[in-house]
Design a protein around this motif. Structure first.
Motif, PDB file in Angstrom:
ATOM      1  N   HIS A 247       3.438   7.515   5.038  1.00  7.65           N
ATOM      2  CA  HIS A 247       4.310   6.596   3.893  1.00  7.65           C
ATOM      3  C   HIS A 247       3.703   6.258   2.820  1.00  7.65           C
ATOM      4  O   HIS A 247       4.029   6.296   1.642  1.00  7.65           O
ATOM      5  CB  HIS A 247       5.217   5.561   4.695  1.00  7.65           C
ATOM      6  N   LEU A 248       2.288   5.336   3.092  1.00 12.89           N
ATOM      7  CA  LEU A 248       1.853   4.722   2.057  1.00 12.89           C
ATOM      8  C   LEU A 248       0.878   5.585   1.005  1.00 12.89           C
ATOM      9  O   LEU A 248       0.960   5.701  -0.078  1.00 12.89           O
ATOM     10  CB  LEU A 248       1.130   3.488   2.643  1.00 12.89           C
ATOM     11  N   ALA A 249       0.267   6.433   1.712  1.00 10.08           N
ATOM     12  CA  ALA A 249      -0.592   7.609   1.000  1.00 10.08           C
ATOM     13  C   ALA A 249       0.474   8.339   0.124  1.00 10.08           C
ATOM     14  O   ALA A 249       0.117   8.447  -1.216  1.00 10.08           O
ATOM     15  CB  ALA A 249      -1.478   8.357   1.840  1.00 10.08           C
TER      16      ALA A 249
ATOM     17  N   ALA B  82       0.738  -1.265  -6.984  1.00  5.51           N
ATOM     18  CA  ALA B  82       0.554  -0.294  -6.004  1.00  5.51           C
ATOM     19  C   ALA B  82       1.363  -1.099  -4.693  1.00  5.51           C
ATOM     20  O   ALA B  82       1.826  -0.570  -3.905  1.00  5.51           O
ATOM     21  CB  ALA B  82      -0.950  -0.028  -5.642  1.00  5.51           C
ATOM     22  N   LEU B  83       0.763  -2.173  -4.687  1.00  7.64           N
ATOM     23  CA  LEU B  83       1.226  -3.070  -3.481  1.00  7.64           C
ATOM     24  C   LEU B  83       2.781  -3.123  -3.426  1.00  7.64           C
ATOM     25  O   LEU B  83       3.636  -3.049  -2.498  1.00  7.64           O
ATOM     26  CB  LEU B  83       0.713  -4.474  -3.324  1.00  7.64           C
ATOM     27  N   ALA B  84       3.211  -3.487  -4.642  1.00  6.61           N
ATOM     28  CA  ALA B  84       4.922  -3.449  -5.000  1.00  6.61           C
ATOM     29  C   ALA B  84       5.505  -2.057  -4.487  1.00  6.61           C
ATOM     30  O   ALA B  84       6.490  -2.226  -3.699  1.00  6.61           O
ATOM     31  CB  ALA B  84       5.343  -3.864  -6.229  1.00  6.61           C
ATOM     32  N   LEU B  85       4.795  -1.105  -4.836  1.00  6.38           N
ATOM     33  CA  LEU B  85       5.242   0.262  -4.409  1.00  6.38           C
ATOM     34  C   LEU B  85       5.392   0.617  -3.040  1.00  6.38           C
ATOM     35  O   LEU B  85       6.330   1.231  -2.429  1.00  6.38           O
ATOM     36  CB  LEU B  85       4.507   1.532  -5.296  1.00  6.38           C
TER      37      LEU B  85
ATOM     38  N   PHE C  35      -0.856  -4.686   7.779  1.00  8.99           N
ATOM     39  CA  PHE C  35      -2.266  -4.372   8.094  1.00  8.99           C
ATOM     40  C   PHE C  35      -2.379  -3.192   7.282  1.00  8.99           C
ATOM     41  O   PHE C  35      -3.534  -2.750   6.779  1.00  8.99           O
ATOM     42  CB  PHE C  35      -2.485  -4.178   9.709  1.00  8.99           C
ATOM     43  N   ALA C  36      -1.652  -2.132   7.502  1.00  7.12           N
ATOM     44  CA  ALA C  36      -1.764  -0.764   6.985  1.00  7.12           C
ATOM     45  C   ALA C  36      -1.956  -1.213   5.208  1.00  7.12           C
ATOM     46  O   ALA C  36      -2.673  -0.529   4.724  1.00  7.12           O
ATOM     47  CB  ALA C  36      -0.617   0.025   7.361  1.00  7.12           C
ATOM     48  N   LYS C  37      -1.044  -1.812   4.920  1.00  5.90           N
ATOM     49  CA  LYS C  37      -0.964  -1.992   3.100  1.00  5.90           C
ATOM     50  C   LYS C  37      -2.358  -2.574   2.945  1.00  5.90           C
ATOM     51  O   LYS C  37      -2.752  -2.305   2.053  1.00  5.90           O
ATOM     52  CB  LYS C  37       0.119  -2.705   2.803  1.00  5.90           C
ATOM     53  N   SER C  38      -2.764  -3.661   3.812  1.00  5.99           N
ATOM     54  CA  SER C  38      -4.061  -4.397   3.211  1.00  5.99           C
ATOM     55  C   SER C  38      -5.091  -3.319   3.329  1.00  5.99           C
ATOM     56  O   SER C  38      -6.004  -3.392   2.250  1.00  5.99           O
ATOM     57  CB  SER C  38      -4.512  -5.625   4.269  1.00  5.99           C
TER      58      SER C  38
END
Length: 394
Positions: free
Chosen positions: A75-77, A91-94, A104-107
């Motif tokens: 999802h994130l990558a 990037a964090l908002a996206l 944790f994954a986003k951090s």
């Protein structure tokens, strides 16, 4: 620097690293840490590293190493590849729009991005986070063997080495009477030499906390972390009011988001916030929670999820930018591991962790150690081999 550097590649992997001794908490004991390590490349060739570590896998919260890896890979990558790597907030908002929760994954991804961007600019990460206000922070150590004699020997050794004079005890796994006896013996053994904190890790209800915390304070405890369940803000508030200036109540699991911080501040439900980059969802949101604490006259404490030196250095960077109303930090994770993934750890001098000043996060990853502890390469989870190797050329 060109106006835009695109995010070109993101790789994530799970490591498995043993601890030097069992680390006992109210919900169990751990003898191995399994951090997720992220490497992110920008289109200019610069790369950065990030880390998300959990304590006891999903025992501490909803995320596990496996779920973190999955969220990043699936999802994130994919959401970030090809986007502007110079805009960490964007990037964090996206990531928020593509994946709910998963702090944790986003951090870990945000940490790697900030490391890569800071290295591109040739500056330490703290310059991108508001500027440094501390050169070092008092460093705590957790006594969690469960054995009085072993804990005291460990504490006195670290006092002699001038590494730690703040000690935290993990309690809540045993009956409250047994915990009180254990804490009292440790307090007597350290009296006049160190300060003592207890972390109940949500194990008690409000009535138990009201009965036993005053007796622990009488024994010498000065800071009490998360004595009740994270949802039990009313009990936290009652304890904070009842204890007054005898000792400080610290929220940990109760304060994850800026919205949590606002509620606790409005309710005057604690004296201190335990800040942890992973639970807040990254370095930027850690600052957001800390800013609410400062505005509400609430102190802060630099917590740990038992990260390697990578995640510890990132935490140190953001902690270095925060205000003066602090209770030190506990970025001792690297010392609890049998080995690390960096070429050189952050030094400890006269009981204080010296904060890094090099480019990016100020530490260098050792590729050989990274490979050695890679779970996929150890053959323990072959289904994850190469799942994090996603490339996009722009």
């Amino acid at each position: 620097m060109p106006a835009t550097h695109f995010i070109e590649r993101i790789q994530a992997r799970i490591l498995d690293i043993a601890t030097i001794r069992p680390h006992k908490l109210s919900f169990g004991a751990i003898s191995q840490q399994s951090p997720v390590i992220v490497q992110l490349w920008l289109s200019n060739g610069a790369s950065g590293f990030g880390e998300a570590a959990t304590i006891g896998g999903p025992s501490w919260n909803e995320e596990s190493p496996e779920s973190i890896l999955h969220a990043i890979n699936e999802h994130l990558a994919p959401a970030l590849l090809g986007t502007d790597g110079t805009r960490a907030g964007q990037a964090l908002a996206l990531m928020d729009t593509r994946c709910r929760g998963n702090a944790f994954a986003k951090s870990a991804v945000e940490m790697a991005l900030i490391d890569a961007l800071a290295r591109t600019l040739g500056v330490p990460a703290w310059q991108l986070l508001g500027g440094k206000r501390h050169e070092s922070l008092p460093l705590a150590w957790t006594l969690a063997s469960g054995d009085v004699q072993r804990d005291l020997e460990e504490a006195h050794l670290r006092l002699e080495q001038k590494r730690h004079r703040i000690f935290k005890m993990k309690i809540g796994a045993r009956a409250p009477e047994a915990d009180l006896a254990h804490v009292s013996q440790i307090a007597r053994g350290l009296e006049g030499h160190a300060t003592l904190t207890v972390d109940v890790n949500q194990a008690w209800d409000g009535n138990t906390a009201r009965r036993f915390l005053p007796r622990m304070i009488d024994a010498g405890v000065t800071l009490i972390e998360q004595p009740v369940a994270k949802w039990n803000v009313e009990a936290l508030k009652t304890l904070t009011t009842a204890l007054g200036d005898r000792a400080s109540i610290m929220a940990d699991e109760t304060v994850c988001t800026p919205q949590d911080a606002m509620r606790l501040a409005r309710e005057q439900a604690c004296h201190v916030f335990s800040l942890k980059v992973a639970k807040h969802g990254g370095l930027l949101r850690t600052r957001a929670v800390a800013e609410i604490a400062e505005a509400a006259d609430i102190g802060w404490y630099g917590g740990t999820m038992l990260e390697t030196s990578l995640g510890s250095a990132a935490s140190a960077h953001v902690f270095s930018t925060l205000g003066t109303q602090h209770h030190g930090c506990e970025l001792f994770g690297p010392q609890l591991l049998v080995d690390d993934i960096v070429t050189e750890r952050m030094p400890i001098v006269d009981f204080e962790l010296q904060l890094p000043d090099g480019p990016g996060l100020g530490i260098e990853i050792d590729p050989e150690r990274l490979e050695r502890f890679d779970r996929a390469r150890q053959g323990l989870n072959a289904t994850h081999v190469d799942l994090g190797r996603r490339t996009l050329t722009v």
